[in-house]
Structures are given as C-alpha cells and as structure tokens.
Design a protein around this motif. Structure first.
Motif, PDB file in Angstrom:
ATOM      1  N   ARG A 124      -1.707  -3.921   2.160  1.00  0.00           N
ATOM      2  CA  ARG A 124      -2.245  -4.084   3.515  1.00  0.00           C
ATOM      3  C   ARG A 124      -2.573  -2.728   4.131  1.00  0.00           C
ATOM      4  N   LEU A 125      -1.648  -1.802   3.983  1.00  0.00           N
ATOM      5  CA  LEU A 125      -1.882  -0.462   4.516  1.00  0.00           C
ATOM      6  C   LEU A 125      -3.046   0.212   3.793  1.00  0.00           C
ATOM      7  N   ALA A 126      -3.157  -0.037   2.499  1.00  0.00           N
ATOM      8  CA  ALA A 126      -4.281   0.522   1.741  1.00  0.00           C
ATOM      9  C   ALA A 126      -5.603  -0.025   2.253  1.00  0.00           C
ATOM     10  N   ALA A 127      -5.581  -1.289   2.666  1.00  0.00           N
ATOM     11  CA  ALA A 127      -6.808  -1.906   3.179  1.00  0.00           C
ATOM     12  C   ALA A 127      -7.270  -1.225   4.459  1.00  0.00           C
ATOM     13  N   VAL A 128      -6.374  -1.021   5.402  1.00  0.00           N
ATOM     14  CA  VAL A 128      -6.798  -0.419   6.668  1.00  0.00           C
ATOM     15  C   VAL A 128      -7.143   1.060   6.493  1.00  0.00           C
ATOM     16  N   GLN A 129      -6.619   1.688   5.454  1.00  0.00           N
ATOM     17  CA  GLN A 129      -7.021   3.072   5.176  1.00  0.00           C
ATOM     18  C   GLN A 129      -8.498   3.143   4.802  1.00  0.00           C
ATOM     19  N   VAL A 130      -8.976   2.100   4.123  1.00  0.00           N
ATOM     20  CA  VAL A 130     -10.404   2.039   3.800  1.00  0.00           C
ATOM     21  C   VAL A 130     -11.226   1.965   5.077  1.00  0.00           C
ATOM     22  N   LEU A 131     -10.756   1.171   6.035  1.00  0.00           N
ATOM     23  CA  LEU A 131     -11.475   1.053   7.308  1.00  0.00           C
ATOM     24  C   LEU A 131     -11.515   2.391   8.028  1.00  0.00           C
ATOM     25  N   ARG A 132     -10.399   3.072   8.055  1.00  0.00           N
ATOM     26  CA  ARG A 132     -10.359   4.383   8.717  1.00  0.00           C
ATOM     27  C   ARG A 132     -11.330   5.354   8.054  1.00  0.00           C
TER      28      ARG A 132
END
Length: 720
Positions: free
Chosen positions: A669-677
């Motif tokens: 999940r954290l990896a996913a939002v890192q992509v957004l950032r």
C-alpha cells in the motif's frame, strides 16, 4: 444584476461578432440568399470564422480579453463600412401560434441558460477546457486528458463569451445555435414549398425536452445539429441555383461541424456525396473538401503535433501514443454503446419518447408518429438524411446523439401528415403541451435529463450563485477545501470526473489518460492484483546481448508483468543504465516491469495477442540461465523466452516454467502511494463506492494517508 449584465454582454458580444464575420464572408463570396436566410447563415458561417480566429490565438498563447474585445470591435466596424443592405422584403412573423410556442419555450431555455452552469459535461470538461485555456491564454500542451483532445470549435466561442461573462455566457452562446435551428427549419419549409411542415417540424424539435436542456447548457450538440442542418439546407439551395461560391460556404460549414464535435464529420461525406450525385464533377467535390479542410486541419494538426494521433482520443491502435491506451479506448467506447436496464429493443422507442431515464433524455411523444414520414416520397428522402446523421447514436446510447437527425425526421413527418387537414397543428400543439416542463414531470422517468423547473431566481442572481451550484452540483462542495489545501500546480487524483470548470486544480481522473490509468491500477494493486504468481524459466547457461519474454496466446485479458528479472547461477543480474528496455504494445511503460515496486506493473492495456513482448537489450554480452516473471494470475497467458543470436535472429529457448505463488513483500500500500507522489499527486478524492474506499478508510495508516475532509459520499485524503 451587474453579473447578469456581464453574462448578457459576453454572450451578446460573441454572437454579434460571429454575425458580423459571417456577413462579411457572405459579402466576399457574393452569395445570394433570402432575407431570413442571410441573417441565419451569417451567424452559422461567422461562428466558424470566429472559432478559427480564436483557435489561432490559442495556438500562439494570445487568447486574451483585449484581443477578443478590440478584434471583435474592429470586425463589426468593418462590417458596418462594407456591409451591403439585406435583401429587400418584409421580415414578417410567419405564423403567430407557432411564434408564440417558440417564444414561450425560448423564455424557459433562456432563463435556464442564464442560471449558473450545472450540467455534468458543461461543468466538467466543456467549460473545464475553457477555464484552463483562459488561465493559460492558450492551449495547455503539458495537460493530458482525453477530453482535452476532442475538437473544441464551440469551446473557442465559449472562450470569448467566458472572458466577459463567465460560465453562463458560454451556455447562452450554445442557446443561440439552439434558437437558430427552428428558424432554419421554418425558412427551409418556406423556400422549398412546404411551409406548414416547416412550422410543424420547428415546434416538434424545439420543444423536445432533451433539446431544451442540452441547448441551454454549455454542451455542443445543438451547435452540431444546427451546422449539419445548415449544410443540408445549402446543398438544396445549390442544387436549385448551381451557384459556385455556395460550394465554398457548404465546405466551410461541413468543416466546422467536425470542429464542433467529431460526430459532425458526417457532414463532409454527406455534402461531398450529394454534390457528386447531382453534378458528377470531381472538381466541384474538391471545392467542398478543400473548404472543409480549412476548419478541420487545425484540429487534426494540433493533435498530430501534440500527441502523435490526429484523431485523439480515438484510433489509438492506429496511432499508438503514451497518452491514452487503445485498450482503455475500447472499454470506453463499449461503455457508451451499452444500454443498461434494456431487456428488449422495443423498449428504446418508449425510452426515447416518453421515459428517458435509461437513454439520458427524451424527445417527446409526438415522435412516436415518425412512421408516417414514410407516406411521402420526399419524406423518405429526408429520412435518408436522418439515418446518416443518426449514425453516432449507434455508438452512444444518449438521446442527445439523435438531435442532429430530429429536424429531418420532423420535416418528413410534417410532409407525410400534411395532407390530413388539421393534423399538423394538433400534433404540434400536443408536443408543446406534453413537453412543457411541468407536464413532462408527470410521465417521464425520475432521472430523465430534462428541464424540470425554471430557475428564475438563480438566473437573475437573486439566489446566490454558490448556493445554487452547490444544490445542483454535489461535488461543488469540494471547491473550497481543495483550493485551500492543495497548492497551485499540485495534482489531485479521482476515480470519477469532477466539475473542473469550478474546482481550480489539476484533477487526474482514472479513465481519462495513461497517467490516470497508472494511478488507478497502482491503487488497485493491494486488493485486485497482487503480483503473487512466480513464473521461473530455467535453461542451460547461454550468452546473448538481449533476451525477451513473448506472449504466444490470444485472449481478451491483458498480459501483465510486475517485475522481470534475469539470473545467472542463482544471482540476479544487476539492472544497469546501459540496459535498453522495450515492449509491445505500450512500450512507454516498460520501465514499470523493472522498477522494483510491486504495486506497479507493465500491461498491454488491451487484449493479449501473440508476439506481444517485454525485452531487455543488455548493451553487451551477458551470460544467464534463468528468467523470472512476477505477475498477477492471468490464466490465458502462455509465455516463451527468446534470445537474440549473434546473427540478429530471435531464437525461442523455452516456454516451460516452474510456477509458484508467493505474497509480495509487505508495504505494498505504501509502495502504491509512493508512485503517486513520484508523479506529483499528493491528494485523493475517493467516493465511498470506489473499489479502494473501504480499505483506505480501514488501513489509512498502512496507506500513509490522512483524512482531511468528508462530504457528500466523498473523502478527501492527503498523502503524507
């Protein structure tokens, strides 16, 4: 009241400049028309000229109020100097009852258009594009959304009106086209010998509920219908007079139909086919085509230069580009073609005429008499035109896509029923009464798109604009929070479209672009497609400069690869900047299979086909004996490994893999939002019905997000 005056000035000035430009064009072409015709064709042809002029200003970043104001004043001054008098003749009201009906409906439509814009597409991408262009004084070349790629001929006129009067001024410009259409129908009937049928058709079309709300909103369907009907009208005049310069005018109007909306392209083959049929001269057809190209070419060239696809956002399989996936295009078009809640095709006529809930609007019960159009030979010829301009309705189930065909159907009905005394006025009066907003509410579906009440207080701004918009556009509630918390230049992601004409921030929508697709797919990864499948291809050690995995199966599903790894004696080859990565299709995203992020994946984004591949060119000879694919389960997929030989041939090595399941490392999940950032997205607007909504609410800490606000079934998150 001052705001109302600004709205009226913006719309009135735009229409006046268009009329002046059209009058000058008719003067230059020396086209001979009757008095009614001159005024109407000055508006429709001048709109094309004004739209082209504004396009050129947008292309060079000079779409500014000063250019609009003084350029428009200059045009009207020139028109006043060189304008020849209108043709002699009395401009009389053709029929008092018809005029009374049309004026009564015009009052309703005018007040609706004068009220703050609240239509879905009008407050969304139509005026969203206008606001964005206005803020940047021209086209925003680094903005990528499928709706920004559509031809925007009418939005160019909206831009002029908006610069003086805001959103409502744009809607009133569309209202001008809506009002011109019945006048053209009446004028056509007068000229060609069936005035009663023309009056009848004008009432049937103008009173249609979907015509009323569409024309009173910042849409473009009535502009398309008016332009395509004007093309048909002028073709009949040309056939009667054989005036050569009419072909130029016909071509310009056909080209502007395309500039207004892609579906308007039908006007050009219709016009070219008619001219060839009646003249058998390619030279005359070429005049029409070349004139049309003047209005078509700017939009084609803009998209070709900007995106590499001249007809974006469509035909992406023919013109692959990194901005919109061909597979998503296919899904989008399939969604538009699909009738939901329709079990039998015989339900469609009733939906279109009486109910309107499933097809997004209704055209009124009088059109149930359409079969009577077959009674007359001339009516049957008109139905051929109706069938041609109804083609878009086979690609989109919305009732408004039938609007361009309605004048032809209504005229044919009028001719077919005209021999029966008293029938035409009775049916026309019935349509007017049955389509009055208060009456429509009694029998149509609750969710049918129509004018249900006349917003008098909102139109006159006696009701605060923000309160009215908030009541009509639920997402308007996010204007304040989003603009206060999101800095200019930052992006907000949403799975659904938002009223971007009002929310002054860049909202990336899941289905509108490849970036939106990537973000949506990444956020779905923890629940929908964890890369839990391991495909390990082992073979004897070999040396090669390049290796690739190739799909050998065909299926409707997409082939995806979260990570591709190459090993030598159990040791993974370190990824190097010397590696040249490629894939087919969607080569632009191949890096997603080599980023060590299990939330991302390369995908074909379309049905898998044999010879799709992911490839590594090492840049030098490497020795390896194993290829590992980490991906989600796609049972139809069958992959083989190929190696590039010294003589430049790709040789299959193996299509047999050892398959196993293993959960990816924690923290997806954290990896996913890192992509957004990484893509500049730090905020999320999540509807409670979105696939990830419950998981985000429950595991906000694992996502690394903070809830900032919640309203109207939507949560607003910040990525920490």
């Amino acid at each position: 009241m001052q705001q109302v005056l600004h709205v009226l000035f913006g719309a009135g000035f735009t229409v006046a400049v268009a009329c002046a430009m059209g009058a000058l064009l008719l003067h230059v072409l020396s086209v001979k028309l009757q008095k009614w015709e001159t005024a109407l064709f000055a508006f429709v042809s001048g709109s094309a000229c004004l739209s082209l002029a504004v396009f050129l200003l947008c292309a060079v970043g000079q779409a500014k109020k000063g250019w609009f104001l003084w350029g428009g004043v200059a045009v009207m001054v020139v028109w006043g100097i060189v304008n020849r008098p209108f043709p002699r003749g009395r401009l009389s009201v053709p029929n008092v009852p018809t005029a009374a009906i049309l004026l009564t409906f015009f009052g309703v439509y005018f007040l609706t258009a004068l009220a703050p814009e609240r239509s879905p597409d009008g407050s969304g991408y139509h005026l969203g594009n206008v606001v964005r262009i206005w803020q940047h004084h021209g086209f925003v070349w680094d903005y990528h959304s499928m709706y920004a790629y559509l031809s925007q001929g009418l939005e160019m006129l909206f831009l002029v009106a908006f610069s003086f009067g805001g959103h409502s001024a744009a809607a009133i410009v569309h209202l001008a086209f809506q009002t011109a259409l019945p006048l053209l129908i009446v004028s056509y009937g007068r000229r060609f010998g069936f005035p009663r049928a023309g009056l009848f058709a004008a009432v049937l079309v103008y009173a249609a509920p979907v015509v009323g709300l569409d024309g009173a909103s910042a849409y473009n369907d009535l502009a398309v219908a008016t332009q395509t009907y004007a093309v048909f009208y002028l073709l009949q005049v040309w056939d009667e007079t054989r005036e050569h310069n009419l072909l130029i005018l016909i071509g310009l109007l056909a080209g502007f139909s395309y500039a207004l909306k892609y579906t308007g392209f039908l006007a050009l083959p219709f016009a070219a086919g008619f001219v060839w049929w009646r003249s058998r001269q390619w030279r005359q057809v070429s005049v029409v085509a070349l004139a049309a190209a003047i209005l078509i070419a700017p939009w084609v060239l803009r998209n070709w230069i900007w995106l590499g696809n001249p007809v974006a956002p469509f035909f992406n399989a023919w013109f692959p580009n990194p901005y919109y996936h061909a597979g998503e295009e296919a899904v989008y078009l399939q969604t538009l073609r699909h009738y939901s809640d329709i079990k039998h095709y015989w339900q469609i006529p009733l939906q279109l005429t009486l109910q309107g809930g499933v097809v997004g609007g209704l055209i009124g019960p009088a059109f149930l008499l359409a079969p009577f159009a077959l009674l007359d030979r001339q009516g049957r010829r008109l139905l051929l035109g109706a069938a041609i301009f109804a083609i878009p309705a086979f690609l989109n189930t919305g009732a408004r896509f039938l609007i361009p065909s309605l004048p032809f159907v209504a005229l044919a009905m009028g001719i077919g029923l005209g021999s029966s005394r008293g029938v035409l006025p009775a049916v026309a009066l019935f349509q007017a009464i049955a389509c009055w907003p208060a009456v429509v509410n009694l029998y149509c579906d609750k969710w049918a798109w129509r004018i249900s009440t006349v917003p008098i207080r909102a139109a006159l701004r006696r009701e605060p604009e923000a309160e009215y918009i908030q009541a009509m556009v639920g997402d308007y509630a996010w204007k304040g929070p989003v603009e206060q918390m999101v800095a200019a230049g930052e992006k907000v992601f949403s799975f659904a479209g938002r009223p971007e004409a009002y929310i002054n921030r860049h909202i990336v929508v899941g289905y509108e672009s490849t970036l939106g697709n990537l973000v949506q797919d990444t956020l779905w990864a923890p629940m929908a497609h964890k890369p839990a499948r391991r495909q390990r291809f082992r073979f004897l050690p070999l040396s090669g400069r390049a290796v690739r995995v190739v799909e050998t199966a065909a299926a409707d599903a997409s082939w995806t690869v979260a990570e591709m790894r190459v090993f030598s004696q159990g040791r993974e080859l370190s990824r190097s900047h010397e590696w040249r990565l490629s894939a087919r299709p969607n080569g632009w995203d191949v890096g997603l299979a080599f980023d060590n992020n299990y939330a991302t994946r390369w995908s074909t984004w379309q049905p898998m086909r044999p010879r799709d591949f992911v490839e590594i060119d090492f840049g030098r000879e490497e020795t390896f004996d194993e290829v590992l694919l980490e991906c989600a389960h796609v049972f139809e997929s069958h992959v083989q490994v190929e190696v590039l030989t010294a003589d430049g041939r790709w040789v299959p090595i193996t299509d047999t893999s050892e398959e196993s399941d293993a959960d990816p490392p924690p923290g997806i999940r954290l990896a996913a939002v890192q992509v957004l950032r990484a893509h500049g997205i730090r905020y999320l607007l999540i509807n409670t019905g979105d696939f990830v909504a419950e998981d985000m609410q429950k595991y906000a800490k694992f996502w690394g997000i903070t809830l900032l606000a919640e309203a109207n079934g939507t949560r607003f998150y910040r990525i920490d």
